[in-house]
Design a protein around this motif. Structure first.
Motif, PDB file in Angstrom:
ATOM      1  N   LEU A  15       9.099   5.074  -5.878  1.00 35.67           N
ATOM      2  CA  LEU A  15       8.153   4.740  -4.796  1.00 35.67           C
ATOM      3  C   LEU A  15       8.830   5.375  -3.436  1.00 35.67           C
ATOM      4  N   ASN A  16       7.895   6.586  -2.940  1.00 33.83           N
ATOM      5  CA  ASN A  16       8.101   7.441  -1.768  1.00 33.83           C
ATOM      6  C   ASN A  16       7.250   6.496  -0.714  1.00 33.83           C
ATOM      7  N   ALA A  17       8.063   5.962   0.242  1.00 30.19           N
ATOM      8  CA  ALA A  17       7.352   5.331   1.489  1.00 30.19           C
ATOM      9  C   ALA A  17       6.973   6.450   2.572  1.00 30.19           C
ATOM     10  N   ARG A  18       5.674   6.552   2.658  1.00 26.87           N
ATOM     11  CA  ARG A  18       5.296   7.595   3.853  1.00 26.87           C
ATOM     12  C   ARG A  18       5.109   6.595   4.944  1.00 26.87           C
ATOM     13  N   ILE A  19       5.628   7.355   5.951  1.00 27.64           N
ATOM     14  CA  ILE A  19       5.696   6.828   7.413  1.00 27.64           C
ATOM     15  C   ILE A  19       4.652   7.774   8.124  1.00 27.64           C
ATOM     16  N   ASP A  20       3.700   7.386   8.707  1.00 25.81           N
ATOM     17  CA  ASP A  20       2.505   8.135   9.338  1.00 25.81           C
ATOM     18  C   ASP A  20       2.622   8.727  10.705  1.00 25.81           C
ATOM     19  N   GLY A  31       0.574   7.226 -16.553  1.00 27.34           N
ATOM     20  CA  GLY A  31       1.889   7.981 -17.013  1.00 27.34           C
ATOM     21  C   GLY A  31       2.579   8.554 -15.809  1.00 27.34           C
ATOM     22  N   ALA A  32       2.237   8.383 -14.315  1.00 23.99           N
ATOM     23  CA  ALA A  32       3.051   8.632 -13.540  1.00 23.99           C
ATOM     24  C   ALA A  32       4.432   8.036 -13.326  1.00 23.99           C
ATOM     25  N   ILE A  33       5.464   8.665 -12.966  1.00 27.87           N
ATOM     26  CA  ILE A  33       6.659   8.150 -12.670  1.00 27.87           C
ATOM     27  C   ILE A  33       7.078   7.985 -11.140  1.00 27.87           C
ATOM     28  N   GLY A  34       6.149   8.537 -10.214  1.00 26.39           N
ATOM     29  CA  GLY A  34       6.346   8.235  -8.995  1.00 26.39           C
ATOM     30  C   GLY A  34       5.077   8.080  -8.061  1.00 26.39           C
ATOM     31  N   CYS A  35       5.084   7.652  -6.865  1.00 26.30           N
ATOM     32  CA  CYS A  35       4.021   7.549  -6.263  1.00 26.30           C
ATOM     33  C   CYS A  35       4.265   7.279  -4.639  1.00 26.30           C
ATOM     34  N   ASN A  36       3.289   8.121  -3.963  1.00 32.43           N
ATOM     35  CA  ASN A  36       3.482   7.970  -2.185  1.00 32.43           C
ATOM     36  C   ASN A  36       2.637   7.015  -1.968  1.00 32.43           C
ATOM     37  N   LEU A  37       3.227   5.863  -0.983  1.00 36.43           N
ATOM     38  CA  LEU A  37       2.405   4.860  -0.498  1.00 36.43           C
ATOM     39  C   LEU A  37       2.600   4.955   1.046  1.00 36.43           C
ATOM     40  N   GLU A  38       1.589   5.154   1.654  1.00 44.55           N
ATOM     41  CA  GLU A  38       1.484   5.453   3.309  1.00 44.55           C
ATOM     42  C   GLU A  38       1.447   4.063   4.017  1.00 44.55           C
ATOM     43  N   ASP A  39       1.823   4.036   5.259  1.00 48.94           N
ATOM     44  CA  ASP A  39       1.612   3.226   6.263  1.00 48.94           C
ATOM     45  C   ASP A  39       0.339   3.078   7.347  1.00 48.94           C
ATOM     46  N   GLY A  40      -0.162   4.330   7.136  1.00 45.45           N
ATOM     47  CA  GLY A  40      -1.189   4.692   7.895  1.00 45.45           C
ATOM     48  C   GLY A  40      -2.681   3.798   7.249  1.00 45.45           C
ATOM     49  N   ILE A  41      -3.308   3.267   7.904  1.00 45.62           N
ATOM     50  CA  ILE A  41      -4.588   2.726   7.625  1.00 45.62           C
ATOM     51  C   ILE A  41      -5.788   3.724   7.344  1.00 45.62           C
ATOM     52  N   PRO A  42      -6.483   4.027   6.423  1.00 44.07           N
ATOM     53  CA  PRO A  42      -7.421   4.930   6.146  1.00 44.07           C
ATOM     54  C   PRO A  42      -8.459   4.690   7.126  1.00 44.07           C
ATOM     55  N   ALA A  43      -8.835   3.690   7.656  1.00 48.60           N
ATOM     56  CA  ALA A  43      -9.854   3.531   8.648  1.00 48.60           C
ATOM     57  C   ALA A  43      -9.286   3.738  10.190  1.00 48.60           C
ATOM     58  N   PRO A  73       5.902  13.024   6.974  1.00 46.52           N
ATOM     59  CA  PRO A  73       5.213  13.985   7.020  1.00 46.52           C
ATOM     60  C   PRO A  73       4.899  14.142   8.753  1.00 46.52           C
ATOM     61  N   GLY A  74       4.859  15.598   9.087  1.00 46.63           N
ATOM     62  CA  GLY A  74       4.228  15.858  10.282  1.00 46.63           C
ATOM     63  C   GLY A  74       5.775  16.356  11.195  1.00 46.63           C
ATOM     64  N   LEU A  75       6.959  15.680  10.840  1.00 44.03           N
ATOM     65  CA  LEU A  75       8.068  15.956  11.304  1.00 44.03           C
ATOM     66  C   LEU A  75       8.625  17.375  11.138  1.00 44.03           C
ATOM     67  N   ALA A  76       8.677  18.016  12.217  1.00 46.69           N
ATOM     68  CA  ALA A  76       9.285  19.502  12.044  1.00 46.69           C
ATOM     69  C   ALA A  76      10.392  19.991  12.948  1.00 46.69           C
ATOM     70  N   ASP A  77      10.873  19.055  13.884  1.00 41.45           N
ATOM     71  CA  ASP A  77      11.948  19.426  14.896  1.00 41.45           C
ATOM     72  C   ASP A  77      13.309  19.413  13.997  1.00 41.45           C
ATOM     73  N   GLU A  78      13.822  20.416  13.980  1.00 38.31           N
ATOM     74  CA  GLU A  78      15.361  20.512  13.286  1.00 38.31           C
ATOM     75  C   GLU A  78      16.230  19.159  13.763  1.00 38.31           C
ATOM     76  N   ALA A  79      16.374  19.117  15.191  1.00 44.57           N
ATOM     77  CA  ALA A  79      17.346  18.115  15.548  1.00 44.57           C
ATOM     78  C   ALA A  79      16.642  16.646  15.116  1.00 44.57           C
ATOM     79  N   LEU A  80      15.452  16.310  14.989  1.00 43.23           N
ATOM     80  CA  LEU A  80      14.900  15.098  14.598  1.00 43.23           C
ATOM     81  C   LEU A  80      14.963  15.019  13.181  1.00 43.23           C
ATOM     82  N   ILE A  81      14.955  16.197  12.370  1.00 43.91           N
ATOM     83  CA  ILE A  81      15.022  15.925  10.971  1.00 43.91           C
ATOM     84  C   ILE A  81      16.317  15.566  10.676  1.00 43.91           C
TER      85      ILE A  81
END
Length: 249
Positions: A145-150, A108-120, A185-193
């Motif tokens: 599809l929410n593509a996460r860049i780690d 029943g999900a209508i969205g998902c995150n998929l990250e490019d960081g490898i768990p290992a 995720p992890g990006l917090a600098d205003e200029a970079l955002i």
């Protein structure tokens, strides 16, 4: 099962640049129901929180079938769109990712995150991750599809400016693969955002952290979605521990 298309359409419409969708991440049916009662427009899980609530470490240590069963209980507990954190897709091969996305859709999900960081450890090379995302797209056309860049999450903030070109190249490749949003995720600098929001045509997702600008400022910077990640679960567990200590004197 409730028709997913109306919820998928509603969820997609909530991603507005300058008027971010706020996701106070849930970890089980009870937390999802509480967040819904607070007035949430959608529910999203966070893998760290879900794993921790079930006694596992983050990084796909939680059995996939248990993660999907938990997702199904969340979907059944709220009358809202639900997006699930699928980590890196529970498998290296594109067909593994496709199966994971299909299973989430069936729950029943209508969205998902998929990250490019490898768990290992490390990261998928951009072409391989783009292929994995393209197959995920084919697995379910309705899924947001929410593509996460780690790369920012795993790096010292002092290095973030130097990582931006690589992140934008990944975002462009993932957009070409058919994803619907980009999560940094992890990006917090205003200029970079602001730079990322200007360069990325898709809705930009930022994670709320102590160092992240306030929601109103993120809106001004062009963000379309703000996730709280493991923060809500950590706050809840801290509150339980504090109350337990007080009760035990």
């Amino acid at each position: 099962m409730t028709d997913r298309k109306p919820r998928a359409d509603a969820f997609r419409a909530l991603h507005v640049r300058g008027d971010p969708l706020l996701l106070f991440n849930a970890w089980d049916a009870g937390s999802a129901a509480a967040i819904a009662r607070a007035g949430a427009k959608a529910i999203a899980t966070g893998s760290w929180s879900v794993a921790g609530a079930h006694g596992f470490a983050d990084g796909e240590a939680m059995p996939f079938d248990l993660a999907i069963a938990n997702l199904k209980r969340i979907v059944d507990s709220v009358d809202l769109p639900v997006s699930v954190d699928l980590e890196a897709g529970y498998g290296d091969a594109p067909e593994d990712v496709a199966r994971s996305v299909a299973a989430a859709a069936a729950a029943g999900a209508i969205g998902c995150n998929l990250e490019d960081g490898i768990p290992a450890g490390g990261f998928y090379e951009t072409p391989k991750q783009a292929e994995r995302l393209a197959v995920a797209r084919d697995a379910d056309p309705l899924m947001f599809l929410n593509a996460r860049i780690d790369i920012f999450l795993r790096a010292d903030p002092a290095s973030h400016a130097g990582l931006m070109e690589g992140a934008l190249a990944r975002a462009a490749a993932y957009a070409d693969a058919g994803v619907d949003g980009i999560f940094l995720p992890g990006l917090a600098d205003e200029a970079l955002i602001a730079r990322a929001a200007k360069a990325i045509a898709l809705p930009l997702n930022i994670m709320a952290m102590p160092s992240t600008p306030a929601l109103a400022r993120l809106a001004e910077l062009g963000v379309a979605r703000v996730s709280h990640g493991p923060g809500p679960w950590r706050m809840a567990m801290d509150a339980v521990e504090h109350a337990a200590r007080a009760a035990m004197g």
